[in-house]
Design an enzyme around this catalytic site. Structure first.
Site, PDB file in Angstrom:
ATOM      1  N   THR A  49       0.858  -1.188   0.000  1.00 12.41           N
ATOM      2  CA  THR A  49       0.000   0.000   0.000  1.00 12.41           C
ATOM      3  C   THR A  49       0.895   1.239   0.000  1.00 12.41           C
ATOM      4  OG1 THR A  49      -0.109   0.356   2.401  1.00 12.41           O
ATOM      5  CG2 THR A  49      -1.586  -1.320   1.474  1.00 12.41           C
ATOM      6  N   CYS A  50       0.271   2.416   0.038  1.00  7.08           N
ATOM      7  CA  CYS A  50       1.060   3.649   0.028  1.00  7.08           C
ATOM      8  C   CYS A  50       1.889   3.811   1.296  1.00  7.08           C
ATOM      9  CB  CYS A  50       0.157   4.865  -0.166  1.00  7.08           C
ATOM     10  SG  CYS A  50      -1.141   5.021   1.082  1.00  7.08           S
ATOM     11  N   ASN A  51       1.433   3.216   2.402  1.00  3.87           N
ATOM     12  CA  ASN A  51       2.133   3.383   3.676  1.00  3.87           C
ATOM     13  C   ASN A  51       2.978   2.183   4.090  1.00  3.87           C
ATOM     14  OD1 ASN A  51       1.409   6.009   4.391  1.00  3.87           O
ATOM     15  ND2 ASN A  51      -0.562   5.340   5.175  1.00  3.87           N
ATOM     16  N   PRO A 113     -10.213   1.393   8.688  1.00  3.19           N
ATOM     17  CA  PRO A 113     -10.699   0.106   8.184  1.00  3.19           C
ATOM     18  C   PRO A 113     -10.183  -0.286   6.791  1.00  3.19           C
ATOM     19  CG  PRO A 113     -12.371   1.790   7.843  1.00  3.19           C
ATOM     20  CD  PRO A 113     -11.214   2.470   8.537  1.00  3.19           C
ATOM     21  N   GLY A 187     -13.880  25.560  -1.147  1.00  5.71           N
ATOM     22  CA  GLY A 187     -12.513  25.107  -1.326  1.00  5.71           C
ATOM     23  C   GLY A 187     -12.504  23.801  -2.095  1.00  5.71           C
ATOM     24  N   GLY A 189      -9.297  21.762  -1.895  1.00  2.00           N
ATOM     25  CA  GLY A 189      -8.020  21.155  -1.526  1.00  2.00           C
ATOM     26  C   GLY A 189      -8.197  19.777  -0.922  1.00  2.00           C
ATOM     27  N   THR A 191      -8.221  18.656   2.194  1.00  3.47           N
ATOM     28  CA  THR A 191      -9.148  18.503   3.325  1.00  3.47           C
ATOM     29  C   THR A 191     -10.595  18.472   2.856  1.00  3.47           C
ATOM     30  OG1 THR A 191      -7.607  19.646   4.792  1.00  3.47           O
ATOM     31  CG2 THR A 191      -9.884  19.474   5.530  1.00  3.47           C
ATOM     32  N   ILE A 192     -10.962  19.402   1.975  1.00  4.41           N
ATOM     33  CA  ILE A 192     -12.331  19.410   1.448  1.00  4.41           C
ATOM     34  C   ILE A 192     -12.601  18.159   0.621  1.00  4.41           C
ATOM     35  CG2 ILE A 192     -13.823  20.547  -0.271  1.00  4.41           C
ATOM     36  CD1 ILE A 192     -13.991  21.845   2.441  1.00  4.41           C
TER      37      ILE A 192
END
Length: 418
Positions: A49-51, A113, A187, A189, A191-192
């Site tokens: 995964t990405c992490n 999850p 917005g 970005g 967060t939005i």
């Protein structure tokens, strides 16, 4: 056979190194084929995964460097550099780690999850490429069952631990269901974008995205079936919104008290919820002074998130108790397999001895040898053959002064001696 886990994640390595170790879909097939065809590996599952990138294997022989050497070679990396940024577990620690990861206890966001779905996909990939057998099939099914139990019996995923998720949860807490609400997002970005995705899962009546750059807003809106307006249209469209969530990079407030007063008049003072998660703030603090306007800032949400993180950490302790118990269950099952194999081999050896001696005795009877002598010889030879290995073991243990092994041999042979 030894179950091992080799991994690299957000705690141990930079994103640059994690990118180099990650497996693309095309590489995944080749990697699983290599592992399943390798002399040292019996079964394998790769989670990428990405992490994190993790490889779970069962090794024919215990050798911690074998898997690391293969991973470094596959990606063309320096083995020493990789060794400094990876973690390695064996046996029950590897099993425990897999279960912790699947339950979200090792994630960047505690209790998230999504990782469970990614591990399920990794399991199916391995199964498709014939990289797993009975042991790993049982291990991963057990892991999925544990993850379900943790979700059911603890609050590990019940509370919002991101500002975006907390904003949507706050709206749900106030309005109940969101299916009759109109939501205005200001917005476009990161967060939005997260807010929009959480909102979309709750099926609001309408989502509108307002942004300075229309093209960026359209890109986000296409993912959540939303309308798009320019920031300049806010004064004339604000009254349509029941919920306003704002997060822009503006240095000055975008929504002032006067604009909200006008919107509330047009709504005949039907309440509006304002959630400002921008720093600096997008909505003037005086808006909260208006009747029917309910304003929450990023600090309010951070307080909620902090409380929820504490709740998740408490739930994580409960989850670990469940994981530890299920790890022990699986380890016991593995040991039972070893005992079954041992018993099978022992029985086969005894049967071979019996068959050999019975065949020889029958041959002697056919040649006319006296039956009593044949039976006595059979009994003596069978006794001697069966006593040979235990006798040698007792002699060696006594010679080496191994009292514990002698005690174990007595128990195993059923010798009751004072």
């Amino acid at each position: 056979m030894t179950i091992v886990a080799l991994g690299i994640n957000h705690k141990t390595a930079s994103v640059e190194l994690r990118e180099k170790v990650a497996f693309s879909p095309e590489q995944m097939a080749e990697a699983l084929q290599q592992l399943s065809g390798h002399a040292h590996f019996n079964e394998a599952v790769i989670v990428s995964t990405c992490n994190r990138t993790e490889i779970y294997c069962s090794l024919a022989e215990r050798n911690s460097q074998t898997l690391l050497r293969w991973l470094a070679g596959f990606h063309g990396l320096d083995e020493h550099e990789l060794s400094n940024n990876t973690y390695y577990y064996e046996g029950d620690k590897a099993i425990n780690h897999l279960m912790r990861v699947s339950c979200g206890l090792d994630s960047l966001v505690l209790g998230e999850p999504q990782i469970l779905g990614q591990i399920k996909q990794a399991y199916h990939n391995a199964k498709t490429h014939d990289a797993i057998g009975v042991t790993f099939d049982r291990l991963f099914q057990k892991t999925f069952s544990v993850a379900k139990q943790v979700r059911t019996e603890t609050d590990i995923g019940a509370s919002a631990v991101s500002v975006a998720y907390a904003a949507v949860n706050l709206a749900k807490h106030i309005y109940g269901k969101l299916d009759k609400t109109n939501v205005l997002l200001i917005g476009a970005g990161e967060t939005i974008e997260l807010v929009a995705k959480h909102l979309y899962q709750n099926d609001p009546q309408k989502i509108t995205v307002a942004n300075r750059t229309i093209e960026r807003a359209k890109s986000l809106a296409s993912e959540v079936n939303a309308d798009v307006i320019a920031l300049a249209q806010l004064p004339e469209r604000l009254h349509d919104a029941d919920i306003v969530i704002s997060s822009t990079a503006s240095t000055l407030p975008i929504i002032g008290k006067g604009v909200v007063e006008q919107a509330l008049k047009m709504r005949r003072h039907k309440p509006m919820l304002f959630i400002d998660i921008a720093v600096p703030r997008d909505i003037e603090s005086q808006v909260g002074e208006l009747d029917a306007a309910y304003l929450y800032s990023v600090d309010d949400l951070q307080a909620i998130v902090s409380e929820n993180i504490a709740a998740r950490e408490q739930a994580a302790e409960q989850a670990q108790d469940i994981i530890s118990a299920r790890t022990n269950e699986f380890v016991m099952w593995l040991r039972s397999l070893d005992s079954v194999d041992l018993i099978r081999h022992y029985r086969n050896d005894v049967q071979d001895i019996k068959s050999e001696l019975v065949e020889k005795a029958l041959s002697q009877l056919q040649t006319g040898k006296e039956a009593e002598k044949v039976i006595l010889e059979l009994a003596n030879k069978l006794t001697n053959r069966l006593m040979h290995a235990p006798t040698r073991a007792i002699q060696d243990a006594a010679k080496n002064g191994e009292a514990a092994e002698l005690s174990q041999l007595k128990k195993m042979l059923g010798i009751d001696q004072e």
